[in-house]
Scaffold this motif. Structure first.
Motif, short mmCIF file in Angstrom:
data_model
loop_
_atom_site.label_atom_id
_atom_site.label_comp_id
_atom_site.label_asym_id
_atom_site.label_seq_id
_atom_site.Cartn_x
_atom_site.Cartn_y
_atom_site.Cartn_z
N TRP A 33 0.84 -1.20 0.00
CA TRP A 33 0.00 0.00 0.00
C TRP A 33 0.88 1.25 0.00
O TRP A 33 0.57 2.23 -0.69
N TYR A 34 1.95 1.21 0.77
CA TYR A 34 2.86 2.37 0.79
C TYR A 34 3.43 2.64 -0.59
O TYR A 34 3.47 3.80 -1.05
N LEU A 35 3.90 1.59 -1.26
CA LEU A 35 4.49 1.76 -2.59
C LEU A 35 3.47 2.31 -3.58
O LEU A 35 3.80 3.18 -4.40
N LEU A 36 2.23 1.82 -3.51
CA LEU A 36 1.18 2.30 -4.41
C LEU A 36 0.89 3.79 -4.15
O LEU A 36 0.81 4.59 -5.10
N VAL A 37 0.75 4.15 -2.87
CA VAL A 37 0.47 5.54 -2.52
C VAL A 37 1.64 6.43 -2.92
O VAL A 37 1.45 7.55 -3.41
N PHE A 38 2.85 5.93 -2.72
CA PHE A 38 4.04 6.70 -3.09
C PHE A 38 4.04 7.02 -4.58
O PHE A 38 4.34 8.15 -4.98
N MET A 39 3.70 6.03 -5.42
CA MET A 39 3.65 6.26 -6.88
C MET A 39 2.66 7.37 -7.22
O MET A 39 2.96 8.26 -8.02
N VAL A 40 1.48 7.31 -6.61
CA VAL A 40 0.42 8.26 -6.96
C VAL A 40 0.72 9.66 -6.42
O VAL A 40 0.67 10.66 -7.15
N VAL A 41 1.06 9.75 -5.12
CA VAL A 41 1.28 11.06 -4.49
C VAL A 41 2.50 11.74 -5.09
O VAL A 41 2.50 12.96 -5.33
N LYS A 42 3.55 10.97 -5.36
CA LYS A 42 4.76 11.56 -5.95
C LYS A 42 4.43 12.22 -7.29
O LYS A 42 4.95 13.29 -7.61
N THR A 43 3.54 11.60 -8.07
CA THR A 43 3.18 12.16 -9.38
C THR A 43 2.25 13.36 -9.23
O THR A 43 2.40 14.38 -9.92
N LEU A 44 1.27 13.24 -8.32
CA LEU A 44 0.32 14.34 -8.15
C LEU A 44 0.99 15.60 -7.60
O LEU A 44 0.62 16.72 -7.95
N LEU A 45 1.98 15.41 -6.72
CA LEU A 45 2.67 16.55 -6.10
C LEU A 45 4.06 16.74 -6.68
O LEU A 45 4.99 17.16 -5.98
N ILE A 46 4.20 16.43 -7.96
CA ILE A 46 5.53 16.46 -8.58
C ILE A 46 6.11 17.87 -8.66
O ILE A 46 7.32 18.06 -8.67
N ALA A 88 -4.45 0.39 12.21
CA ALA A 88 -3.74 1.60 11.79
C ALA A 88 -2.50 1.83 12.66
O ALA A 88 -1.43 2.18 12.15
N TRP A 89 -2.64 1.62 13.96
CA TRP A 89 -1.51 1.83 14.85
C TRP A 89 -0.42 0.78 14.63
O TRP A 89 0.78 1.07 14.73
N MET A 90 -0.84 -0.45 14.30
CA MET A 90 0.16 -1.52 14.07
C MET A 90 0.94 -1.30 12.78
O MET A 90 2.17 -1.45 12.76
N VAL A 91 0.25 -0.95 11.70
CA VAL A 91 0.94 -0.80 10.41
C VAL A 91 1.71 0.52 10.32
O VAL A 91 2.56 0.68 9.45
N LEU A 92 1.40 1.45 11.23
CA LEU A 92 2.04 2.77 11.18
C LEU A 92 3.55 2.67 11.27
O LEU A 92 4.27 3.39 10.57
N ILE A 93 4.05 1.77 12.12
CA ILE A 93 5.50 1.68 12.36
C ILE A 93 6.23 1.33 11.06
O ILE A 93 7.22 1.96 10.70
N ALA A 94 5.72 0.32 10.35
CA ALA A 94 6.36 -0.10 9.09
C ALA A 94 6.28 1.00 8.04
O ALA A 94 7.24 1.27 7.31
N ILE A 95 5.13 1.68 7.97
CA ILE A 95 4.94 2.71 6.95
C ILE A 95 5.80 3.94 7.24
O ILE A 95 6.39 4.52 6.32
N GLU A 96 5.90 4.33 8.51
CA GLU A 96 6.77 5.46 8.85
C GLU A 96 8.23 5.16 8.53
O GLU A 96 8.97 6.05 8.10
N LEU A 97 8.63 3.92 8.73
CA LEU A 97 10.01 3.53 8.41
C LEU A 97 10.27 3.69 6.92
O LEU A 97 11.28 4.25 6.50
N LEU A 98 9.32 3.22 6.10
CA LEU A 98 9.49 3.28 4.65
C LEU A 98 9.41 4.72 4.13
O LEU A 98 10.15 5.12 3.25
N ALA A 99 8.47 5.49 4.70
CA ALA A 99 8.26 6.87 4.23
C ALA A 99 9.25 7.86 4.81
O ALA A 99 9.25 9.03 4.43
N GLN A 100 10.10 7.40 5.74
CA GLN A 100 11.05 8.29 6.42
C GLN A 100 10.33 9.43 7.12
O GLN A 100 10.83 10.56 7.20
N SER A 101 9.14 9.13 7.64
CA SER A 101 8.39 10.11 8.41
C SER A 101 8.92 10.12 9.84
O SER A 101 9.13 9.04 10.42
N PRO A 102 9.14 11.30 10.44
CA PRO A 102 9.81 11.36 11.75
C PRO A 102 8.91 10.90 12.90
O PRO A 102 8.54 11.69 13.77
#
Length: 364
Positions: free
Chosen positions: A207-220, A296-310
Motif C-alpha cells: 500500500w505504501y508503494l502504491l500511494v508513493f507512486m500516486v502522491v509523488k506524481t500528483l505533487l511532482i 492503523a496503529w500496528m501498520v504505522l510503524i512499518a509505513i513510517e520507516l518506509l516513508a522516512q516520516s519522523p
C-alpha cells in the motif's frame, strides 16, 4: 447495662446469624476484589520483570563468554582477561549488543526525558533569537526561519499519533459511506465483493508503494516533504477494510420490519439511512472502527520507516542502525510506548462503543 438477647428457637438463631454472615461475605468479596485488582497484577508485573532480568543477564553472559573466548583464541590469555575485566566494570567501551535489562531500559527512559527538556529549551532559545528576524521576514513577504534541530522523543510520539489519527479519519471517510452504499443493495454487494476480498489482505508495504507512486506524481511540482501525506494515506487505505466490511454487514442485516416501517412512513432515501439504517448498524460500525484504529496503529510503524516520516517507526529503525550503547534500550522503550498507546487507543474506542451500543455486556 445492655441485655443479651438469647435465641429461643432456630428461627431466632438464624435471624441473628444472617447479618454476621452478610458481613463475612462482604469481607470475602472485598478481599477477592483486592486480590484480583491489585495484588495479582502487581505480582505478575514483578514476575515479568524478574524473568526479563534473568533472561537479559543470561544473554549478556553468553555473549561475554563468546567474545572472551574468541579474543583468547585470536590474541591470547592476557587480552582475554583484560576484556573480561572490562566487562565486569561495566565500562561504556565494553557493552554487549543483546537484550537490555529493565535497569538499562529505565536509564534510557530518564535519558529520553532529559533530552526532551534540553531540546525544548533549545527550541525556546532559537525562537527568542529569531523572533525579530522572523517578524521582519514576514513583513517583507518572506518565509520565516524555522527550527531544524532533531525532534525529541515526545515530538516523535505526537507525530505518530497525528499520522494515525489522520489515517483513521481517512479510513472513516472512505469506508463508512461506501459500506452503507454497498450494504443497501444485494447487487452492489455481489459486484464489489471481489474487490474487497482481493485488496483486504494486501500488505502495508505494498500500500505504501502504491500511494508513493500516486502522491509523488500528483505533487511532482512541489518541493516540500510529502512523507506525512504518504504515511497517513497508506495507513488509512491499509486499515479501512474492517470498517468497510462491518459497515456493509451492519447495514445489510438491519431488521426488515424497520425497512418496511420506513416504506410505510414514505421516508426519503437519506431519511431512511439516518433514521433507520445507521442507528441499527452503529454497533457493528463501531466494532469495525475499533479494529481499524488498532490496525492503523500496528501498520504505522512499518509505513513510517518506509516513508522516512519522523515518527516511532523511523526512530526504532535509526536506533537499530545507530548501534550506540543505549540503542537497544531505547528500542525497548519505544516498544513499550507503542504497546501502551495502542492499548489506550483501544480502550478509547471501546468507551465510545459502549456509549452507543445497546448490548454492552457483549463488548469487552
Amino acid at each position: 447495662m445492655k441485655q443479651k438477647i438469647k435465641p429461643k428457637n432456630k428461627k431466632q438463631t438464624k435471624a441473628l446469624l444472617n447479618p454476621l454472615k452478610s458481613k463475612m461475605n462482604l469481607l470475602k468479596i472485598g478481599k477477592k476484589s483486592l486480590l484480583n485488582r491489585f495484588i495479582i497484577p502487581i505480582a505478575s508485573i514483578v514476575l515479568f520483570l524478574g524473568i526479563w532480568y534473568l533472561g537479559a543477564e543470561y544473554l549478556r553472559n553468553r555473549e561475554i563468554d563468546f567474545r572472551v573466548e574468541k579474543v583468547m583464541n585470536d590474541q591470547g590469555i592476557a587480552e582475554a582477561k583484560a576484556l573480561k575485566a572490562c566487562f565486569e566494570t561495566n565500562d561504556s567501551e565494553c557493552q554487549t549488543n543483546t537484550l537490555p535489562s529493565p535497569i538499562q531500559v529505565w536509564t534510557s527512559v530518564k535519558s529520553l526525558i532529559n533530552d526532551y527538556y534540553l531540546i525544548r529549551k533549545d527550541k525556546e532559545d532559537f525562537l527568542a533569537k529569531t523572533q525579530v528576524i522572523n517578524q521582519q521576514r514576514e513583513a517583507a513577504g518572506e518565509s520565516p526561519i524555522i527550527y531544524t534541530g532533531r525532534p525529541s522523543f515526545v515530538d516523535i510520539v505526537f507525530t505518530s499519533l497525528k499520522t494515525v489519527f489522520a489515517g483513521f479519519l481517512l479510513a472513516f471517510i472512505i469506508a463508512v459511506p461506501i459500506g452503507i452504499f454497498i450494504g443497501l443493495s444485494n447487487t452492489l454487494r455481489s459486484t464489489f465483493n471481489w474487490f474487497i476480498q482481493v485488496f483486504k489482505p494486501v500488505s502495508p508495504v505494498v500500500w505504501y508503494l502504491l500511494v508513493f507512486m500516486v502522491v509523488k506524481t500528483l505533487l511532482i511540482e512541489t518541493s516540500s516533504d510529502n512523507s506525512f501525506v504518504i504515511s497517513f494515506i497508506s495507513v488509512g487505505l491499509c486499515s479501512m477494510w474492517a470498517t468497510l466490511v462491518n459497515t456493509t454487514m451492519g447495514v445489510s442485516s438491519v431488521d426488515k420490519d424497520y425497512i418496511n416501517v420506513s416504506k410505510v412512513l414514505k421516508l426519503k432515501p437519506l431519511q431512511k439511512v439516518f433514521k433507520i439504517v445507521l442507528p441499527s448498524s452503529l454497533p457493528l460500525i463501531f466494532t469495525g472502527l475499533r479494529i481499524t484504529l488498532s490496525v492503523a496503529w500496528m501498520v504505522l510503524i512499518a509505513i513510517e520507516l518506509l516513508a522516512q516520516s519522523p515518527g516511532l517507526g523511523l526512530f526504532v529503525w535509526e536506533e537499530f542502525q545507530n548501534g550506540a550503547n543505549d540503542s537497544n534500550s531505547k528500542i525497548i522503550v519505544a516498544m513499550f510506548v507503542i504497546g501502551i498507546i495502542g492499548f489506550l487507543l483501544d480502550r478509547m474506542m471501546l468507551f465510545v462503543q459502549n456509549m452507543i451500543s445497546y448490548n454492552k455486556n457483549s463488548i469487552a
